[in-house]
Design a protein around this motif. Structure first.
Motif, PDB file in Angstrom:
ATOM      1  N   ARG A  40      66.737  67.630  61.624  1.00  0.00           N
ATOM      2  CA  ARG A  40      65.638  68.136  62.449  1.00  0.00           C
ATOM      3  C   ARG A  40      65.241  69.543  62.019  1.00  0.00           C
ATOM      4  NH1 ARG A  40      67.186  68.652  68.469  1.00  0.00           N
ATOM      5  NH2 ARG A  40      67.574  66.431  68.119  1.00  0.00           N
ATOM      6  N   ARG A  41      66.239  70.391  61.837  1.00  0.00           N
ATOM      7  CA  ARG A  41      65.947  71.767  61.431  1.00  0.00           C
ATOM      8  C   ARG A  41      65.411  71.819  60.005  1.00  0.00           C
ATOM      9  NH1 ARG A  41      66.894  76.860  63.032  1.00  0.00           N
ATOM     10  NH2 ARG A  41      67.195  78.464  61.450  1.00  0.00           N
ATOM     11  N   GLU A  42      66.008  71.041  59.113  1.00  0.00           N
ATOM     12  CA  GLU A  42      65.601  71.067  57.705  1.00  0.00           C
ATOM     13  C   GLU A  42      64.159  70.583  57.529  1.00  0.00           C
ATOM     14  OE1 GLU A  42      70.229  70.271  56.348  1.00  0.00           O
ATOM     15  OE2 GLU A  42      68.757  68.649  56.304  1.00  0.00           O
ATOM     16  N   VAL A  43      63.823  69.491  58.194  1.00  0.00           N
ATOM     17  CA  VAL A  43      62.456  68.972  58.090  1.00  0.00           C
ATOM     18  C   VAL A  43      61.476  69.915  58.788  1.00  0.00           C
ATOM     19  CG1 VAL A  43      60.930  67.063  58.729  1.00  0.00           C
ATOM     20  CG2 VAL A  43      63.225  66.592  57.853  1.00  0.00           C
ATOM     21  N   GLY A  44      61.887  70.509  59.905  1.00  0.00           N
ATOM     22  CA  GLY A  44      61.039  71.467  60.591  1.00  0.00           C
ATOM     23  C   GLY A  44      60.715  72.669  59.719  1.00  0.00           C
ATOM     24  N   LEU A  45      61.727  73.197  59.048  1.00  0.00           N
ATOM     25  CA  LEU A  45      61.498  74.340  58.161  1.00  0.00           C
ATOM     26  C   LEU A  45      60.637  73.949  56.962  1.00  0.00           C
ATOM     27  CD1 LEU A  45      65.031  75.991  58.225  1.00  0.00           C
ATOM     28  CD2 LEU A  45      62.918  76.927  59.201  1.00  0.00           C
ATOM     29  N   ALA A  46      60.853  72.739  56.436  1.00  0.00           N
ATOM     30  CA  ALA A  46      60.019  72.270  55.328  1.00  0.00           C
ATOM     31  C   ALA A  46      58.554  72.234  55.755  1.00  0.00           C
ATOM     32  CB  ALA A  46      60.472  70.887  54.871  1.00  0.00           C
ATOM     33  N   TYR A  47      58.302  71.667  56.943  1.00  0.00           N
ATOM     34  CA  TYR A  47      56.922  71.613  57.423  1.00  0.00           C
ATOM     35  C   TYR A  47      56.335  73.018  57.544  1.00  0.00           C
ATOM     36  CZ  TYR A  47      52.804  71.208  60.253  1.00  0.00           C
ATOM     37  OH  TYR A  47      51.511  71.342  60.695  1.00  0.00           O
ATOM     38  N   LEU A  48      57.071  73.937  58.126  1.00  0.00           N
ATOM     39  CA  LEU A  48      56.540  75.287  58.356  1.00  0.00           C
ATOM     40  C   LEU A  48      56.270  76.014  57.050  1.00  0.00           C
ATOM     41  CD1 LEU A  48      58.729  76.352  61.414  1.00  0.00           C
ATOM     42  CD2 LEU A  48      56.325  75.650  61.431  1.00  0.00           C
ATOM     43  N   LEU A  49      57.148  75.870  56.071  1.00  0.00           N
ATOM     44  CA  LEU A  49      56.917  76.497  54.769  1.00  0.00           C
ATOM     45  C   LEU A  49      55.665  75.920  54.107  1.00  0.00           C
ATOM     46  CD1 LEU A  49      60.596  76.633  53.495  1.00  0.00           C
ATOM     47  CD2 LEU A  49      59.112  78.629  53.825  1.00  0.00           C
ATOM     48  N   LEU A  50      55.495  74.606  54.210  1.00  0.00           N
ATOM     49  CA  LEU A  50      54.312  73.979  53.625  1.00  0.00           C
ATOM     50  C   LEU A  50      53.052  74.356  54.396  1.00  0.00           C
ATOM     51  CD1 LEU A  50      55.888  70.511  52.833  1.00  0.00           C
ATOM     52  CD2 LEU A  50      55.172  72.230  51.162  1.00  0.00           C
ATOM     53  N   ARG A  51      53.181  74.594  55.691  1.00  0.00           N
ATOM     54  CA  ARG A  51      52.031  75.046  56.472  1.00  0.00           C
ATOM     55  C   ARG A  51      51.615  76.461  56.064  1.00  0.00           C
ATOM     56  NH1 ARG A  51      47.665  73.568  58.039  1.00  0.00           N
ATOM     57  NH2 ARG A  51      48.635  71.657  58.863  1.00  0.00           N
ATOM     58  N   VAL A  52      52.568  77.302  55.709  1.00  0.00           N
ATOM     59  CA  VAL A  52      52.227  78.620  55.172  1.00  0.00           C
ATOM     60  C   VAL A  52      51.388  78.437  53.908  1.00  0.00           C
ATOM     61  CG1 VAL A  52      53.129  80.708  54.065  1.00  0.00           C
ATOM     62  CG2 VAL A  52      54.207  79.840  56.155  1.00  0.00           C
ATOM     63  N   ALA A  53      51.850  77.557  53.008  1.00  0.00           N
ATOM     64  CA  ALA A  53      51.100  77.308  51.769  1.00  0.00           C
ATOM     65  C   ALA A  53      49.708  76.765  52.080  1.00  0.00           C
ATOM     66  CB  ALA A  53      51.871  76.333  50.883  1.00  0.00           C
ATOM     67  N   ASP A  54      49.606  75.831  53.025  1.00  0.00           N
ATOM     68  CA  ASP A  54      48.308  75.271  53.417  1.00  0.00           C
ATOM     69  C   ASP A  54      47.369  76.368  53.918  1.00  0.00           C
ATOM     70  OD1 ASP A  54      48.853  72.635  52.811  1.00  0.00           O
ATOM     71  OD2 ASP A  54      49.521  72.127  54.831  1.00  0.00           O
ATOM     72  N   THR A  55      47.919  77.281  54.712  1.00  0.00           N
ATOM     73  CA  THR A  55      47.095  78.352  55.273  1.00  0.00           C
ATOM     74  C   THR A  55      46.538  79.248  54.176  1.00  0.00           C
ATOM     75  OG1 THR A  55      48.418  78.308  57.311  1.00  0.00           O
ATOM     76  CG2 THR A  55      47.084  80.279  56.915  1.00  0.00           C
ATOM     77  N   LEU A  56      47.343  79.524  53.169  1.00  0.00           N
ATOM     78  CA  LEU A  56      46.879  80.345  52.050  1.00  0.00           C
ATOM     79  C   LEU A  56      45.859  79.589  51.196  1.00  0.00           C
ATOM     80  CD1 LEU A  56      50.305  81.888  50.951  1.00  0.00           C
ATOM     81  CD2 LEU A  56      48.583  82.905  52.468  1.00  0.00           C
ATOM     82  N   GLU A  57      46.107  78.299  50.980  1.00  0.00           N
ATOM     83  CA  GLU A  57      45.184  77.496  50.178  1.00  0.00           C
ATOM     84  C   GLU A  57      43.836  77.327  50.882  1.00  0.00           C
ATOM     85  OE1 GLU A  57      44.802  73.002  48.272  1.00  0.00           O
ATOM     86  OE2 GLU A  57      45.709  73.338  50.230  1.00  0.00           O
ATOM     87  N   ASP A  58      43.863  77.191  52.213  1.00  0.00           N
ATOM     88  CA  ASP A  58      42.646  76.879  52.972  1.00  0.00           C
ATOM     89  C   ASP A  58      41.913  78.110  53.492  1.00  0.00           C
ATOM     90  OD1 ASP A  58      43.229  74.214  52.599  1.00  0.00           O
ATOM     91  OD2 ASP A  58      44.150  73.946  54.569  1.00  0.00           O
ATOM     92  N   GLY A 126      68.800  72.971  51.093  1.00  0.00           N
ATOM     93  CA  GLY A 126      68.017  74.132  50.680  1.00  0.00           C
ATOM     94  C   GLY A 126      67.450  73.956  49.292  1.00  0.00           C
ATOM     95  N   ALA A 127      68.243  73.371  48.383  1.00  0.00           N
ATOM     96  CA  ALA A 127      67.772  73.151  47.014  1.00  0.00           C
ATOM     97  C   ALA A 127      66.602  72.168  46.994  1.00  0.00           C
ATOM     98  CB  ALA A 127      68.913  72.628  46.146  1.00  0.00           C
ATOM     99  N   ILE A 128      66.661  71.135  47.827  1.00  0.00           N
ATOM    100  CA  ILE A 128      65.569  70.154  47.900  1.00  0.00           C
ATOM    101  C   ILE A 128      64.300  70.821  48.413  1.00  0.00           C
ATOM    102  CG2 ILE A 128      64.766  68.088  49.119  1.00  0.00           C
ATOM    103  CD1 ILE A 128      67.750  67.135  49.038  1.00  0.00           C
ATOM    104  N   LEU A 129      64.413  71.612  49.468  1.00  0.00           N
ATOM    105  CA  LEU A 129      63.234  72.291  50.009  1.00  0.00           C
ATOM    106  C   LEU A 129      62.611  73.214  48.973  1.00  0.00           C
ATOM    107  CD1 LEU A 129      64.199  71.133  52.763  1.00  0.00           C
ATOM    108  CD2 LEU A 129      63.513  73.306  53.779  1.00  0.00           C
ATOM    109  N   ARG A 130      63.439  74.005  48.296  1.00  0.00           N
ATOM    110  CA  ARG A 130      62.898  74.923  47.286  1.00  0.00           C
ATOM    111  C   ARG A 130      62.159  74.155  46.195  1.00  0.00           C
ATOM    112  NH1 ARG A 130      64.619  80.149  47.676  1.00  0.00           N
ATOM    113  NH2 ARG A 130      66.468  80.502  48.987  1.00  0.00           N
ATOM    114  N   GLN A 131      62.772  73.095  45.703  1.00  0.00           N
ATOM    115  CA  GLN A 131      62.171  72.331  44.615  1.00  0.00           C
ATOM    116  C   GLN A 131      60.791  71.809  44.989  1.00  0.00           C
ATOM    117  OE1 GLN A 131      64.377  68.784  43.583  1.00  0.00           O
ATOM    118  NE2 GLN A 131      62.750  68.004  42.275  1.00  0.00           N
TER     119      GLN A 131
END
Length: 319
Positions: A40-58, A126-131
């Motif tokens: 739950r925490r790992e997927v939640g953090l993955a989503y939030l990190l990708l949302r940061v990227a989305d915000t910068l892209e958009d 953590g390694a999977i999220l970074r990759q």
């Protein structure tokens, strides 16, 4: 509101992750809490990190190069981890106001804590999220290279749409799959899950593209190619949803946890309902809250009996 980070960044608490998800997400804010910890925490953090990227892209008010520079800066942060540079960059991004959405801005403000949270995960996760976050950020930067100087992005073919969907969603399907495969029970099904993972992500993204077409145009994106018939995009999304259902069925057959089955089934069910609604009413149509609640209840009842919901099984058997 949550307090802004002060001093050295520390990991977000689980309640802070939940709050940020609720303020920045729709479907995933409902689906992620269905997972057990630590997923739950790992997927939640993955989503939030990708949302940061989305915000910068958009970032609608930024030029193409401002967006690409910010994504490069995020790449450096992901590679280097939490540090004083993270706070400095977050404040620089916020000063340029990349979004009018208060939730997205609050998320950017907590970039240092997100990075500290990433470093605190179990090493293999953590390694999977970074990759996969790095692959997504780099892919977004490449996509923006095709935008105008003002950052207006237009896709010209179904192939370009699919390539875009892979960057922003297919990679997410692969990220999730690698996290799921940390459960040794699923190892024998790894080849099939990895083959279907990008289509699971593409299915959800295509439905979002169809649903948000009007809003995207207003924000300078034309993701539905003019040369492609809308019926063909609907057909591709419908085909992908069948493959996504088969992905969930493979998880079920392999003995995936109830949380993983709930987490993957709910977005699939909502995407299927949304696509049927969009076919009838056009862009902007959304599944009602009462329908979402009904699907969640039916999902939990089915999983409690050890089976998948009837609509997921029917989809998996299509064609």
């Amino acid at each position: 509101m949550m307090d802004a980070p002060v001093g050295p960044a520390s990991p977000l608490s689980d309640s802070e992750v939940t709050t940020l998800l609720e303020r920045t997400s729709r479907t995933f804010a409902l689906a992620i809490p269905l997972l057990e910890q630590p997923l739950r925490r790992e997927v939640g953090l993955a989503y939030l990190l990708l949302r940061v990227a989305d915000t910068l892209e958009d970032a609608a008010t930024w030029t193409r190069e401002q967006r690409r520079t910010a994504l490069t800066e995020m790449e450096v942060l992901i590679e280097g981890g939490a540090g004083p540079g993270a706070s400095e960059l977050a404040h620089r991004w916020l000063a340029l106001c990349p979004s009018e959405d208060a939730g997205y801005l609050q998320l950017l403000e907590h970039t240092p804590q997100l990075l500290a949270s990433l470093e605190a995960l179990r090493p293999e996760a953590g390694a999977i999220l970074r990759q996969f976050v790095l692959r997504t950020v780099r892919g977004m930067r490449e996509v923006l290279a095709r935008a105008t100087e003002q950052g207006l992005l237009t896709l010209g073919s179904l192939e370009e749409l699919r390539a875009y969907c892979y960057v922003v969603a297919g990679l997410v399907g692969e990220l999730l799959t690698e996290l799921f495969l940390l459960d040794e029970r699923l190892t024998t099904s790894a080849p099939r899950l990895r083959a279907l993972a990008p289509l699971f992500g593409e299915a959800l993204q295509l439905v979002n593209v169809l649903k948000d077409a009007t809003q995207d145009r207003e924000q300078g994106r034309s993701l539905l190619p003019e040369s492609v018939r809308l019926e063909d995009v609907h057909a591709l999304a419908a085909s992908d949803i069948v493959e996504a259902a088969r992905y969930v069925r493979v998880l079920h057959s392999a003995g995936a946890s109830r949380g993983v089955l709930a987490f993957t089934s709910l977005p699939l069910q909502l995407a299927h309902s949304s696509l049927e609604l969009l076919s009838r009413k056009g862009p902007g149509a959304k599944v009602s809250r009462s329908e979402v609640a009904s699907q969640m209840e039916a999902l939990q009842e089915a999983l409690q009996r050890g089976v998948l919901p009837d609509d997921v099984n029917r989809l998996a058997q299509d064609r």
